[in-house]
Design a protein around this motif. Sequence first.
Motif, PDB file in Angstrom:
ATOM      1  N   GLN A  37      21.460 -35.086  -3.494  1.00  0.00           N
ATOM      2  CA  GLN A  37      22.612 -35.919  -3.797  1.00  0.00           C
ATOM      3  C   GLN A  37      22.317 -36.845  -4.969  1.00  0.00           C
ATOM      4  OE1 GLN A  37      25.482 -35.458  -2.328  1.00  0.00           O
ATOM      5  NE2 GLN A  37      26.530 -37.035  -3.508  1.00  0.00           N
ATOM      6  N   ARG A 135      27.886 -29.339   1.376  1.00  0.00           N
ATOM      7  CA  ARG A 135      28.308 -29.851   0.070  1.00  0.00           C
ATOM      8  C   ARG A 135      27.501 -29.215  -1.055  1.00  0.00           C
ATOM      9  NH1 ARG A 135      27.991 -35.011   2.843  1.00  0.00           N
ATOM     10  NH2 ARG A 135      30.091 -35.633   3.508  1.00  0.00           N
ATOM     11  N   ALA A 138      28.823 -25.808  -1.689  1.00  0.00           N
ATOM     12  CA  ALA A 138      30.121 -25.868  -2.345  1.00  0.00           C
ATOM     13  C   ALA A 138      30.003 -26.189  -3.830  1.00  0.00           C
ATOM     14  CB  ALA A 138      31.008 -26.903  -1.648  1.00  0.00           C
ATOM     15  N   LYS A 139      28.895 -26.825  -4.246  1.00  0.00           N
ATOM     16  CA  LYS A 139      28.673 -27.101  -5.666  1.00  0.00           C
ATOM     17  C   LYS A 139      28.261 -25.843  -6.426  1.00  0.00           C
ATOM     18  CE  LYS A 139      27.322 -31.974  -5.195  1.00  0.00           C
ATOM     19  NZ  LYS A 139      28.235 -32.569  -6.167  1.00  0.00           N
ATOM     20  N   GLU A 152      34.905 -31.700   0.296  1.00  0.00           N
ATOM     21  CA  GLU A 152      34.529 -30.986  -0.922  1.00  0.00           C
ATOM     22  C   GLU A 152      34.868 -29.499  -0.895  1.00  0.00           C
ATOM     23  OE1 GLU A 152      32.067 -34.610  -0.426  1.00  0.00           O
ATOM     24  OE2 GLU A 152      32.619 -32.954   0.885  1.00  0.00           O
ATOM     25  N   ALA A 153      35.380 -28.989   0.215  1.00  0.00           N
ATOM     26  CA  ALA A 153      35.645 -27.548   0.330  1.00  0.00           C
ATOM     27  C   ALA A 153      37.039 -27.304   0.885  1.00  0.00           C
ATOM     28  CB  ALA A 153      34.598 -26.880   1.231  1.00  0.00           C
ATOM     29  N   LYS A 309      42.927 -28.654  -3.038  1.00  0.00           N
ATOM     30  CA  LYS A 309      43.458 -30.010  -3.004  1.00  0.00           C
ATOM     31  C   LYS A 309      44.390 -30.143  -1.809  1.00  0.00           C
ATOM     32  CE  LYS A 309      47.004 -28.777  -6.438  1.00  0.00           C
ATOM     33  NZ  LYS A 309      47.592 -29.123  -7.737  1.00  0.00           N
TER      34      LYS A 309
END
Length: 349
Positions: A37, A135, A138-139, A152-153, A309
């Motif tokens: 992070q 997370r 997902a990046k 985040e997903a 979103k």
Amino acid sequence: MPGRPTIYDVAAEAGVAASTVSRAYSKPGRVHADTAQRIFEAAERLGYRAAPAPATRPPAERQKAIGLVVADVTNPFYGDIIKGAYEAAREAGYQLILTHTNESPEVERESIEHELAQVDGIVIASSRMSDSALRMVAKQKAVVLLNRMIPEASCVLNDNDRGIRLAAEHLAALGHDRIVYVAGPETSWSDGVRWRALREAAADLGLEARRVGPNEPNVLAGLSAARRVARLEATAVMAYNDQLAIGIVKGLRKLAVRVPEEVSVVGFDDITYAELVEPQLTTVASPLYRMGLTGVQNCIAVALGAVPKGPPLVLPMRLVVRQSTSHRGRAAGAPARGVPRPSKPAVLR
């Protein structure tokens, strides 16, 4: 004019070695979550963007593929999810790569790391990994989560709150005032959501709710939990899933406790076996096929550039009333204070 920031600039900003920065981007899960992070935050401050490694660029000859990760391929819960996922992938011209993690967050993380270079996106069903590990994935790749939520997903959820509420109202209408919740795995996000929803419903309906667990989500664990359920002297049981519920019914019978005459039992998911056991299982039905179908469709959209979103997609649940529940102190099929026992399974929406 300063040049573009490099991996060494990120390393200096984050206070780590350049090799650690490289691992954070190329091998998610191999770097401690806090360190990763810090690296990603440093990279964002500097405007650093990691170039995709050649191995992660899908070669022209490789077939487009979506990974589907499930906790236990032998669990009937995943059957319809896999069918729906396969159908969505097939219709879009993608291959579906199925991975089984044996309910282990460590195996899940390692399996996903190995898959990242082979797929265009990953659908993870009932993940057992931590939020920070998800997370990081997902990046790196298009990710859709089923039965799990992180901002985040893209996420597809069952309406657990509504499903639990329907089951609690059904039991309350049958005169039950003490419910035992037989929990699922400690690492299950859905289990925590369902237990919280039951406590809230119980408070609203004037019921007592107690918890037994955690438990593995299978029939053998239900058999083992039946003795603890019997000691609590509750007249109704709500189980994390149908497999646990089926084991509880069998375990109570071995203890000479009659279902539903003495204890009513409600499952969750409405797997095929719910109708095959005796008595047939009252259960909260999940739209599993639709979940798998929608999950892969959304994952392909994200892989092609769509930006997730808005709130998670929440799918409706329903209560299917069968023979494992009856009015407190009455045999199944007997009239109960104006609550008729249907001749066919009733669906409450």
